[in-house]
Design an enzyme around this catalytic site. Structure first.
Site, PDB file in Angstrom:
ATOM      1  N   THR A   1     -20.038 122.030 -62.984  1.00  0.00           N
ATOM      2  CA  THR A   1     -19.205 122.142 -64.002  1.00  0.00           C
ATOM      3  C   THR A   1     -20.448 123.142 -64.615  1.00  0.00           C
ATOM      4  O   THR A   1     -20.824 124.007 -64.292  1.00  0.00           O
ATOM      5  CB  THR A   1     -20.744 120.874 -63.518  1.00  0.00           C
TER       6      THR A   1
ATOM      7  N   VAL B   1     -14.029 109.180 -60.717  1.00  0.00           N
ATOM      8  CA  VAL B   1     -15.837 109.324 -61.752  1.00  0.00           C
ATOM      9  C   VAL B   1     -16.857 110.073 -60.715  1.00  0.00           C
ATOM     10  O   VAL B   1     -17.253 109.671 -59.950  1.00  0.00           O
ATOM     11  CB  VAL B   1     -16.314 108.630 -62.597  1.00  0.00           C
TER      12      VAL B   1
ATOM     13  N   ASP C   1     -20.749 112.473 -60.510  1.00  0.00           N
ATOM     14  CA  ASP C   1     -21.442 112.301 -61.465  1.00  0.00           C
ATOM     15  C   ASP C   1     -21.780 113.225 -62.661  1.00  0.00           C
ATOM     16  O   ASP C   1     -22.955 112.376 -63.159  1.00  0.00           O
ATOM     17  CB  ASP C   1     -23.239 113.160 -59.814  1.00  0.00           C
TER      18      ASP C   1
ATOM     19  N   THR D   1     -25.256 120.196 -60.252  1.00  0.00           N
ATOM     20  CA  THR D   1     -24.045 120.561 -60.330  1.00  0.00           C
ATOM     21  C   THR D   1     -23.871 120.549 -59.355  1.00  0.00           C
ATOM     22  O   THR D   1     -24.825 120.859 -58.328  1.00  0.00           O
ATOM     23  CB  THR D   1     -24.306 121.603 -60.903  1.00  0.00           C
TER      24      THR D   1
END
Lengths: 345, 345
Positions: B213, B242, B244, B264
């Site tokens: 991320t 979906v 976090d 992340t």
């Protein structure tokens, strides 16, 4: 297929009309209550099992409900409590109990979840739900379902049958359908009453209300905690909006080491505070369920929001608290406590 | 329209190639660092502003990156830090700084966000992001964007231009398009490298990796905190999943009273623990940023997960911690600290 079998069993339990089997030990029945009567459990006594349900903390003014609508909602809460209690009396899991209770509320058009959900600006239902197992903090959530009859069972399917925690949109419906859950046309979810409410909002005859959510928390005989929350969200919400109900840590949380929470209210505030997780964090620090819930509701109020929550602590203490005008709520436990309420005590 | 103006200004900042203006007070420059050099700030000295960025805590083995790819990622982190720092040096808001930094990372195909995001099993990018303003804990989040070039700016738009906190799916893209954000065809987001990676996963030549991320946290001169997180999620995720990153309290949190966090890693574990909210809860109890982050990463590890986070406490202390093999990360502040790293110290 396991989910389907569970679902069918729960359906039967929900429809059972015989009076509940009283399995509470005789010595624990000092406060045994008749339906609708307020009962005060003996302090510090931990019941063998406990189930709390809610049907939303809406913008109710005291006395604003018609007697008929209030009676229908109370009957719905009662049926949901009995469905969950049937699981717990037999020694079943808290997880199965909260799913059973929420399925009944989803099927009951009195409540803003499943059939009878509030409608988006586009006149459709978009359904959100989450479920969490306090044994291992496993969780499942779905957002924006449009075709799945019982969103709470779709959330459980995400938890148990996928490597993920959350699904949104048409793929979440597809997953539910592929796994054999009951599906419905969009019209199934839309009731006359909700269409009328939406029209009054669109005509600006009234403000869009937070009509809440449904939920259940349970502690089973093994001391396991579980939480479940399901909703249609806010009346006249913008299509695509996701509220707090499917957000693990906001609309619900369960951890055997602390507590189980299902919340209801103006969801945006519950997301911004991670409401349910903070209640459990405060219980883990030693607060009672009631003190932790009140402290976290104060965070909501400080930001300008309102709502409520149902909470069971690992020590068996409970809270059914709200800072809105009312909250549909019910409590049932192994000692024979059974009550439903909407306005403050 | 305000967002567009901000976006354009940030775009310019990100592309500026002149060296950064050093505005740190002379007395604070004892540890002034050249790029790439490790610098140790004087203890207990709170810089006028601080920005941390990350580019994901993936399944990196030490030394497994090609020198070329590592250099490209480090250059990307550097550009993102400069974009955010440019805002902070001018006395701008932490909120503007984290958005600016994350936009650069989204545009850089080295990172799993925006262009170059990892792909679903269906070979598409589905983009999630959240942003949070520590001044009032206002927040915005988007999930499953497919057409919006900079998801972080869509999250900000949800925060500022709607009464809601989170949108998912095609309605979230529609909202972004309607508000004038830059839109792209789906092909824009898909790179050769990610297609190759997906093919290797589908051919079972390798396991699906958590490639992380991107994110940024900042403290501005007024002491305001902000957090931003953006991702393509897990490689080969099921469409509709979906993670976090768009979950306020899991992938990020910001509260001037405690801290700012962007996380992340294996997102399901971050949702189940409400990771970012718990880091801030621990800081509010008096823990340092590092102690709070390590305690919360231990919760992730205890459940079987891994990853990392960047954190700035209200007292100015920072953490860039991870329990995975590596985490792309960078720190820049008003004292002249500037460093980027990937493997452990």
């Amino acid at each position: 297929m396991r989910l389907l079998v569970v679902g069918a069993a729960l359906g039967l339990a929900a429809c059972a009309s015989e009076p509940p089997v009283r399995e509470a030990p005789v010595e624990a029945r000092s406060a045994q209550a008749r339906e609708g009567e307020t009962s005060t459990p003996a302090p510090l006594e931990k019941p063998e099992w406990t189930l709390l349900v809610h049907g939303g903390a809406g913008a109710l003014s005291s006395g604003s409900l018609s007697a008929e609508r209030e009676a229908a909602a109370m009957a719905g809460l009662d049926a949901a409590m009995e469905a969950g209690a049937a699981v717990l009396r037999e020694g079943g899991l808290a997880l199965d109990a909260v799913e059973a209770a929420v399925r009944v509320l989803e099927d009951d058009e009195s409540f803003n979840a499943g059939r009878g959900a509030v409608l988006t600006l586009a006149g459709k239902a978009e359904l959100d739900a989450m479920i969490m197992d306090g044994r291992d903090r496993n969780a499942g959530a779905v957002a924006q379902l449009r075709f799945t009859k019982n969103p709470i069972s779709a959330a459980r399917l995400v938890m148990e049958q996928t490597p993920h925690v959350m699904f949104a949109g048409i793929h979440a419906d597809a997953l539910a359908a592929h796994s054999g859950l009951d599906m419905r046309e969009e019209d199934y979810f839309v009731t006359e009453q909700r269409l009328d409410s939406l029209q009054r909002v669109l005509d600006q005859l009234e403000e869009a209300k937070n009509t809440g959510t449904v939920g259940a928390v349970a502690m089973d005989r093994e001391g396991n905690l579980a939480a479940a929350t399901s909703t249609g969200g806010m009346m006249a919400k913008m299509p695509g909006r996701v509220g707090d109900a499917p957000i693990v840590g906001a609309g619900g949380y369960a951890d055997n080491a602390s507590c189980a929470v299902s919340s209801t209210g103006h969801g945006e505030y519950y997301i911004r505070t991670s409401f349910a997780r903070m209640v459990c964090a405060r219980v883990a620090e030693g607060m009672s369920a009631e003190a932790a819930t009140q402290a976290t509701l104060k965070e909501i109020a400080d930001l300008g929001g309102d709502g409520g929550a149902i909470v069971i602590s690992h020590d068996g203490s409970v809270s059914l608290a709200f800072n809105s005008a009312g909250m549909y709520r019910g409590q049932i436990d192994a000692r024979g406590v059974k009550e439903t309420k909407v306005y403050p005590d």
